[in-house]
Scaffold this active site. Structure first.
Site, PDB file in Angstrom:
ATOM      1  N   ALA A 274       7.988 -18.577  17.952  1.00 51.16           N
ATOM      2  CA  ALA A 274       6.697 -18.589  17.257  1.00 51.16           C
ATOM      3  C   ALA A 274       5.671 -17.707  17.952  1.00 51.16           C
ATOM      4  O   ALA A 274       4.995 -16.897  17.310  1.00 51.16           O
ATOM      5  CB  ALA A 274       6.185 -20.017  17.138  1.00 51.16           C
TER       6      ALA A 274
ATOM      7  N   ARG B  81      21.479 -13.924  15.586  1.00 47.40           N
ATOM      8  CA  ARG B  81      20.799 -15.212  15.674  1.00 47.40           C
ATOM      9  C   ARG B  81      19.396 -15.127  15.076  1.00 47.40           C
ATOM     10  O   ARG B  81      18.922 -14.063  14.707  1.00 47.40           O
ATOM     11  CB  ARG B  81      20.749 -15.673  17.136  1.00 47.40           C
ATOM     12  CG  ARG B  81      22.114 -15.993  17.717  1.00 47.40           C
ATOM     13  CD  ARG B  81      21.999 -16.409  19.174  1.00 47.40           C
ATOM     14  NE  ARG B  81      23.305 -16.591  19.784  1.00 47.40           N
ATOM     15  CZ  ARG B  81      23.501 -16.750  21.086  1.00 47.40           C
ATOM     16  NH1 ARG B  81      22.460 -16.743  21.920  1.00 47.40           N
ATOM     17  NH2 ARG B  81      24.720 -16.914  21.571  1.00 47.40           N
TER      18      ARG B  81
ATOM     19  N   ASP C 171       9.979 -22.170  28.635  1.00 45.76           N
ATOM     20  CA  ASP C 171       9.818 -22.315  30.083  1.00 45.76           C
ATOM     21  C   ASP C 171      11.145 -22.392  30.825  1.00 45.76           C
ATOM     22  O   ASP C 171      11.319 -21.758  31.867  1.00 45.76           O
ATOM     23  CB  ASP C 171       9.014 -23.588  30.407  1.00 45.76           C
ATOM     24  CG  ASP C 171       7.538 -23.456  30.064  1.00 45.76           C
ATOM     25  OD1 ASP C 171       7.074 -22.315  29.885  1.00 45.76           O
ATOM     26  OD2 ASP C 171       6.856 -24.485  29.976  1.00 45.76           O
TER      27      ASP C 171
ATOM     28  N   HIS D 261       2.318 -18.516  29.501  1.00 44.37           N
ATOM     29  CA  HIS D 261       2.197 -19.796  30.217  1.00 44.37           C
ATOM     30  C   HIS D 261       2.714 -19.549  31.624  1.00 44.37           C
ATOM     31  O   HIS D 261       3.759 -18.925  31.807  1.00 44.37           O
ATOM     32  CB  HIS D 261       3.012 -20.881  29.516  1.00 44.37           C
ATOM     33  CG  HIS D 261       2.920 -22.236  30.163  1.00 44.37           C
ATOM     34  ND1 HIS D 261       1.736 -22.770  30.630  1.00 44.37           N
ATOM     35  CD2 HIS D 261       3.876 -23.176  30.426  1.00 44.37           C
ATOM     36  CE1 HIS D 261       1.964 -23.975  31.134  1.00 44.37           C
ATOM     37  NE2 HIS D 261       3.254 -24.233  31.030  1.00 44.37           N
TER      38      HIS D 261
ATOM     39  N   ASP E 107      -3.069 -27.186  31.292  1.00 42.71           N
ATOM     40  CA  ASP E 107      -2.199 -27.214  30.119  1.00 42.71           C
ATOM     41  C   ASP E 107      -1.241 -28.400  30.181  1.00 42.71           C
ATOM     42  O   ASP E 107      -1.070 -29.127  29.196  1.00 42.71           O
ATOM     43  CB  ASP E 107      -1.420 -25.898  30.022  1.00 42.71           C
ATOM     44  CG  ASP E 107      -0.589 -25.804  28.752  1.00 42.71           C
ATOM     45  OD1 ASP E 107      -1.161 -25.512  27.692  1.00 42.71           O
ATOM     46  OD2 ASP E 107       0.637 -26.025  28.817  1.00 42.71           O
TER      47      ASP E 107
END
Length: 491
Positions: free
Chosen positions: A47, A76, A108, A132, A217
């Protein structure tokens, strides 16, 4: 590898936790020009990967996607999404060596493998980007000293990043440069250009640090954003059904109640959310929220302590190494709960009904938002960062529950957020059961009757709501976003 945060001394830890500056619109006068003419290669087409890439391409940047050989050979989902949107796709070996900026937008748990694969292929002086900072801060990934490491972290799901850009706006964004990896002093220029290319500069950008982004976060998603919504959904549903409410009606009141309640939160903070209640209901919601804060404060503090110390991350990474046994077990158990399996209600529930019959839910939102904010600030995180990681993102997560209940929320959020959500909710549900047993008529599922209120008490409650620090900083930040949106639309 050592947890990066734990290698810092106390002064360095506090400095990085407290790094937060709202950047002026004039600082983005050059837009994405610093990256124009350079090759940007995105690793991962989920996303965030796809939607950031679409925005960056529309902003004039050269974007391609590096995928694993197997993903390309087997066509994929990542390969299909990239190719169907007209992007150049290649293997790591084909694309990484030419990249000026490699943007790692994989989950992650894949970051270490991805970075170890791409780092030897990156040319001297290239840049590595994250959205992140978990891999840098918690895993302690060591990056070659010639590589610049930056972060651009939109404070919304990837789909929202794209939709706001198409409307001529953007989503609030944190940017940072890793202090150990800025050899040429160009990290901030790269981060600003990347943020501008996604449209983030139109909604407000905070200059932060990898440390502040990660710690805040993790705290937000574990507590108010996901954990509190999951615990609240399960507790409220079971309470309603136990008292004779039709399970289908109870399910709808909760599933769509969070979204309706937090829409008011989005527009005007806790003040507006509470103002949607009658005066007697407001006083009751306030009293309930104060009780909830007292009960839950130690749990919120434990989550923050475990995040700061690295205890949370080490536990989750141990579960990664054990094939996600805990995560998958918790996911399966959640799917079997009475709330998730309840029938759908075909009738209509009016917007105000969600407020009138959801006083406890409003109290839970207020208590959770304030506790998350207060706990982060007490730990050294600046108020603006704490606001974005608590109140700001809550309506977005509530919207996922409105789509397909808790299943959808846990599918949309990262595995890291999902793991933390379960840790919190599994502790919170039994913690709040005695409180739930003491609820009064009108707290949930029926409206509190209109009646006389004490003017002085109402005045004091209104003052307490409006004077909370999150309301002060929230009003300022929502004002920035509104002003910037007007400018963007006018332009």
């Amino acid at each position: 590898m050592a947890n990066y945060f734990n290698t810092l001394n106390l002064r360095q830890q506090l400095a990085q936790l407290g790094k937060c500056r709202f950047m002026g619109r004039d600082e983005f006068a050059d837009g994405a020009s610093y990256l124009q003419g350079k090759k940007v290669v995105i690793v991962g087409c989920g996303a965030q990967g796809l939607n950031q890439g679409l925005n960056m391409r529309d902003s004039g940047l050269d974007i391609s996607y590096a995928l694993r050989k197997e993903a390309i050979a087997e066509k994929r989902a990542s390969w299909r999404k990239a190719t169907e949107n007209g992007f150049k796709v290649g293997t790591y070996e084909e694309l990484i060596p030419q990249a000026d900026l490699v943007v790692n937008l994989t989950p992650d748990k894949q970051h270490s493998d991805v970075v170890r694969s791409v780092q030897p292929l990156m040319k001297d002086g290239a840049a590595l980007g994250y959205s992140h900072g978990f891999n840098i801060v918690e895993v302690g990934e060591q990056i070659r000293k010639d590589i610049t490491v930056v972060m651009v972290a939109p404070k919304c799901p990837g789909t929202e990043v794209r939709e706001e850009y198409k409307r001529g706006f953007g989503v609030p964004t944190l940017i940072a440069v890793h202090p150990e990896n800025d050899p040429k002093g160009e990290g901030m220029a790269i981060a600003k250009a990347w943020a501008a290319a996604t449209g983030g500069h139109r909604a407000g950008v905070l200059e932060s640090s990898f440390v502040a982004e990660v710690k805040s976060d993790l705290m937000g998603e574990q507590t108010i954003l996901c954990g509190m919504l999951q615990a609240g959904s399960l507790l409220c549903f079971d309470k309603l059904v136990a008292e004779g409410t039709d399970p289908a009606y109870a399910e709808k009141l909760i599933q769509f109640g969070w979204e309706n309640i937090t829409e008011a939160l989005k527009q005007g903070g806790i003040t507006l959310m509470m103002d949607r209640l009658s005066n007697p209901a407001k006083l009751r919601a306030y009293a309930l929220s104060e009780q909830l804060k007292e009960i839950m404060a130690p749990l919120f503090q434990k989550h923050m302590d475990d995040i700061i110390s690295g205890e949370f991350s080490s536990g989750m990474m141990a579960d990664w190494a054990n094939d996600d046994k805990k995560l998958l077990t918790w996911r399966e158990e959640t799917g079997k709960t009475a709330f998730e399996t309840a029938p759908q209600f075909e009738g209509k529930i009016g917007e105000q009904e969600y407020f009138d019959k959801g006083v406890l839910m409003i109290a839970m939102v207020k208590a959770g938002v304030e506790l998350a904010f207060e706990t982060m600030v007490d730990s050294g995180i600046i108020e603006e960062s704490a606001y974005y990681e608590s109140l700001h993102e809550l309506p977005l997560i509530a919207n996922t529950i409105a789509r397909k209940r808790l299943y959808e929320m846990n599918v949309v959020i990262s595995d890291t957020a999902e793991y933390g959500n379960y840790l919190f909710s599994y502790a919170c549900v039994p913690l709040l059961k005695p409180f739930m047993a003491e609820l009064q008529p009108g707290d949930l599922g029926s409206a509190i009757p209109e009646g006389a209120v004490d003017n002085a008490q109402l005045r004091d409650v209104n003052d307490a709501i409006r004077s909370h620090a999150i309301e002060q900083v929230g009003k300022k930040l929502r004002g920035y976003m509104t002003d910037m949106k007007r400018i963007a639309v006018a332009g």
